[in-house]
Every structure is written in C-alpha cells, then in structure tokens.
Design a protein around this motif. Structure first.
Motif, PDB file in Angstrom:
ATOM      1  N   GLY A 173       0.836  -1.191   0.000  1.00 57.62           N
ATOM      2  CA  GLY A 173       0.000   0.000   0.000  1.00 57.62           C
ATOM      3  C   GLY A 173       0.872   1.241   0.000  1.00 57.62           C
ATOM      4  O   GLY A 173       1.876   1.299   0.714  1.00 57.62           O
ATOM      5  N   SER A 174       0.506   2.227  -0.799  1.00 56.80           N
ATOM      6  CA  SER A 174       1.297   3.452  -0.913  1.00 56.80           C
ATOM      7  C   SER A 174       0.404   4.667  -0.735  1.00 56.80           C
ATOM      8  O   SER A 174      -0.794   4.637  -1.038  1.00 56.80           O
ATOM      9  N   ASN A 175       1.009   5.748  -0.248  1.00 60.68           N
ATOM     10  CA  ASN A 175       0.280   6.990   0.003  1.00 60.68           C
ATOM     11  C   ASN A 175       0.760   8.086  -0.928  1.00 60.68           C
ATOM     12  O   ASN A 175       1.967   8.225  -1.169  1.00 60.68           O
ATOM     13  N   GLY A 176      -0.176   8.871  -1.450  1.00 63.22           N
ATOM     14  CA  GLY A 176       0.191  10.019  -2.249  1.00 63.22           C
ATOM     15  C   GLY A 176      -0.764  10.241  -3.403  1.00 63.22           C
ATOM     16  O   GLY A 176      -1.441   9.314  -3.862  1.00 63.22           O
ATOM     17  N   THR A 177      -0.811  11.482  -3.871  1.00 64.14           N
ATOM     18  CA  THR A 177      -1.602  11.745  -5.071  1.00 64.14           C
ATOM     19  C   THR A 177      -0.945  11.133  -6.310  1.00 64.14           C
ATOM     20  O   THR A 177      -1.578  11.042  -7.362  1.00 64.14           O
ATOM     21  N   SER A 178       0.310  10.686  -6.159  1.00 64.53           N
ATOM     22  CA  SER A 178       0.937   9.917  -7.231  1.00 64.53           C
ATOM     23  C   SER A 178       0.205   8.607  -7.495  1.00 64.53           C
ATOM     24  O   SER A 178       0.388   8.003  -8.558  1.00 64.53           O
ATOM     25  N   PHE A 179      -0.597   8.166  -6.529  1.00 59.35           N
ATOM     26  CA  PHE A 179      -1.312   6.898  -6.670  1.00 59.35           C
ATOM     27  C   PHE A 179      -2.809   7.103  -6.896  1.00 59.35           C
ATOM     28  O   PHE A 179      -3.464   6.247  -7.485  1.00 59.35           O
ATOM     29  N   SER A 180      -3.343   8.239  -6.465  1.00 60.28           N
ATOM     30  CA  SER A 180      -4.742   8.524  -6.794  1.00 60.28           C
ATOM     31  C   SER A 180      -4.885   8.907  -8.262  1.00 60.28           C
ATOM     32  O   SER A 180      -5.896   8.584  -8.903  1.00 60.28           O
ATOM     33  N   ALA A 181      -3.887   9.574  -8.827  1.00 61.93           N
ATOM     34  CA  ALA A 181      -3.960   9.951 -10.242  1.00 61.93           C
ATOM     35  C   ALA A 181      -4.044   8.734 -11.157  1.00 61.93           C
ATOM     36  O   ALA A 181      -4.902   8.697 -12.052  1.00 61.93           O
ATOM     37  N   PRO A 182      -3.202   7.705 -10.992  1.00 58.03           N
ATOM     38  CA  PRO A 182      -3.339   6.537 -11.876  1.00 58.03           C
ATOM     39  C   PRO A 182      -4.630   5.757 -11.680  1.00 58.03           C
ATOM     40  O   PRO A 182      -5.092   5.086 -12.611  1.00 58.03           O
ATOM     41  N   VAL A 183      -5.224   5.807 -10.487  1.00 54.67           N
ATOM     42  CA  VAL A 183      -6.552   5.203 -10.312  1.00 54.67           C
ATOM     43  C   VAL A 183      -7.521   5.829 -11.317  1.00 54.67           C
ATOM     44  O   VAL A 183      -8.248   5.134 -12.044  1.00 54.67           O
ATOM     45  N   ILE A 184      -7.517   7.160 -11.374  1.00 54.70           N
ATOM     46  CA  ILE A 184      -8.411   7.873 -12.284  1.00 54.70           C
ATOM     47  C   ILE A 184      -7.992   7.663 -13.739  1.00 54.70           C
ATOM     48  O   ILE A 184      -8.847   7.507 -14.629  1.00 54.70           O
ATOM     49  N   THR A 185      -6.705   7.620 -14.003  1.00 50.85           N
ATOM     50  CA  THR A 185      -6.218   7.440 -15.371  1.00 50.85           C
ATOM     51  C   THR A 185      -6.750   6.151 -15.978  1.00 50.85           C
ATOM     52  O   THR A 185      -7.254   6.134 -17.115  1.00 50.85           O
ATOM     53  N   GLY A 186      -6.641   5.048 -15.232  1.00 56.20           N
ATOM     54  CA  GLY A 186      -7.117   3.768 -15.751  1.00 56.20           C
ATOM     55  C   GLY A 186      -8.620   3.742 -15.944  1.00 56.20           C
ATOM     56  O   GLY A 186      -9.129   3.225 -16.954  1.00 56.20           O
ATOM     57  N   LEU A 187      -9.346   4.307 -14.993  1.00 60.43           N
ATOM     58  CA  LEU A 187     -10.801   4.359 -15.121  1.00 60.43           C
ATOM     59  C   LEU A 187     -11.216   5.225 -16.310  1.00 60.43           C
ATOM     60  O   LEU A 187     -12.160   4.895 -17.035  1.00 60.43           O
ATOM     61  N   ALA A 188     -10.492   6.325 -16.517  1.00 69.60           N
ATOM     62  CA  ALA A 188     -10.789   7.187 -17.659  1.00 69.60           C
ATOM     63  C   ALA A 188     -10.519   6.460 -18.971  1.00 69.60           C
ATOM     64  O   ALA A 188     -11.244   6.651 -19.958  1.00 69.60           O
ATOM     65  N   ALA A 189      -9.478   5.617 -18.993  1.00 70.60           N
ATOM     66  CA  ALA A 189      -9.189   4.831 -20.200  1.00 70.60           C
ATOM     67  C   ALA A 189     -10.346   3.888 -20.511  1.00 70.60           C
ATOM     68  O   ALA A 189     -10.757   3.750 -21.672  1.00 70.60           O
ATOM     69  N   CYS A 190     -10.879   3.238 -19.481  1.00 72.90           N
ATOM     70  CA  CYS A 190     -12.023   2.335 -19.688  1.00 72.90           C
ATOM     71  C   CYS A 190     -13.252   3.108 -20.151  1.00 72.90           C
ATOM     72  O   CYS A 190     -13.982   2.664 -21.053  1.00 72.90           O
ATOM     73  N   LEU A 191     -13.479   4.257 -19.542  1.00 71.76           N
ATOM     74  CA  LEU A 191     -14.614   5.099 -19.930  1.00 71.76           C
ATOM     75  C   LEU A 191     -14.505   5.520 -21.389  1.00 71.76           C
ATOM     76  O   LEU A 191     -15.488   5.472 -22.138  1.00 71.76           O
TER      77      LEU A 191
END
Length: 236
Positions: A173-191
């Motif tokens: 588990g990692s902390n940071g907006t460095s990890f929240s951004a890729p969560v959104i990036t992948g979901l945006a790719a699927c969208l």
C-alpha cells in the motif's frame, strides 16, 4: 514508477487488478530522482511531444513542481495560474492535441507550500487529490484553488494505502496523489474505450460532472469523487 504503473496496469490473479489492466503503455522517464531542477519540466515536454507522435491517448503524470534545489528557480503560489510553469503550459498544449492529461494534485497539503503544484494548475488537465478508504481527504493532499481561483483539484480518488507492486515486486500500500492519479487514469481509459466517439475534453468534463460535489465544488475535494457508471451514462 513501477507502483504507479501497477495501479493502472497491474494484474495478479486473486490479488491485484489495476484500473485498466489491458491497456498498452509507453513508459517515459523525465524525473531525476537525485535532484530537483527546472530542466525536468523540459524533459517532460520532450516526453509529451514523443507521446503525441506515438499516438498516446492518455498521459498520467505522477509528479509536481513547486520548489527546487536552486532557490532562484522556485515557484510561488502566484505562479500556479496555469500560464507560468513550462510544464503546465505544455500540459495544456498536450490536451489541445487530443490527449487526456491526468496529473497528481500534489502532496503539499500539510506542508508549508500547501497548494497544488505544476502541472496540476493547468486548466485543461484533470488534477487528482487523494482520499482514504472512508472517503476523507488525506491530510497531505494539496489544496486548491489555482491562484486565479479555478476549481482545483478537479476530483479525488483513493490515495491512502493504494495497493500496487513496489520496486522489489511485493504488493504494498502506498500513500500520495501519485497513486490517486493513476486510479483515475485507468478508469478514464475504460470510460473512453466504452465511448470511442468522445474527445479527451468530453471525457474530462464528464468525469467532473459525475463527481459527488459537482454542484458545490470546493478547494479541498474539487468536484469530488467521480462515479464512472454515471460518467458512462452521461457520455452516452
């Protein structure tokens, strides 16, 4: 970098699935881990130009700039207006070429800087703050707004104890907006894959509109936490 990639593209059956595990990737390194100078912005610009030439659809940028090893290069909060930092100007150009640019808002919320970092201040990027599993904003998540009073961050996602694979190959588990951004990036790719007729800015705006604070945004969560099923229905 490996952990960021795994948040999007990781696939360990029964243990980890990234938010877009079947995506294809270019990995472009622009950061010098041993120092911090503005030349890294120029490195990023060169990488973005390459990404454009390679037909990249989405850029994930898990970095941000505010202060440097040479104080003469430091930015001030007043510079976070989208038109001062070279990387922010370039991020908007990348967006104008049809790429969706997703960036970390920054991890300065509980530090002296406090605010978003470049290129999160760019007006055509999706800047992502960090929340924990209880949907509470992480203390470190950089605050908005941009200096010219635009809503930033744009949205928030899981950035506390976000699971991925570290450089030793272990699930962690990692902390940071460095990890929240890729969560959104992948979901945006699927969208976007589900709605191939949409443009990059259509995707960006729909992610904003699907978020839970869209009608009452603020300088902490921005438009809030996106609902990608709602975004899909809106985009259709």
């Amino acid at each position: 970098g490996e952990t960021v990639l795994s948040v999007i593209g990781g696939s360990i059956p029964g243990m980890l699935s990234g938010t877009a595990p079947d995506a294809s990737f270019w990995l472009l390194r622009t950061e010098d881990g041993s120092s911090e100078f503005r030349i890294e912005e120029d490195n990023w610009i060169a990488a973005a130009e390459f990404a454009d030439s390679a037909g990249v659809d989405i850029i994930n940028t898990s970095l941000g700039y505010s202060v440097f090893d040479n104080p003469l290069q430091n930015y001030s909060y007043a510079d976070m207006n989208g038109d001062r930092a070279r990387i922010s100007i370039a991020a908007d150009i990348a967006a104008s070429k049809g790429m969706l640019v997703v960036v970390s808002a920054g991890n300065e919320g509980n530090k002296f800087w406090k605010y978003i970092t470049a290129p999160a201040d760019a007006d055509s990027v999706l800047a992502v703050g960090a929340i924990d599993s209880t949907l509470v904003l992480a203390a470190f998540s950089s605050r908005g707004p941009s200096y010219d009073r635009r809503i930033k961050p744009d949205v928030c996602a899981m950035g506390v104890n976000t699971f991925g694979v570290n450089s030793s190959g272990w699930l962690t588990g990692s902390n940071g907006t460095s990890f929240s951004a890729p969560v959104i990036t992948g979901l945006a790719a699927c969208l976007w894959q589900a709605n191939p007729g949409a443009g990059a800015m259509d995707v960006l705006k729909t992610v904003q509109e699907s978020a839970d604070r869209y009608t009452q945004p603020d300088s902490l969560y921005g438009y809030g936490i996106p609902d990608f099923l709602l975004a899909h229905n809106l985009l259709k």
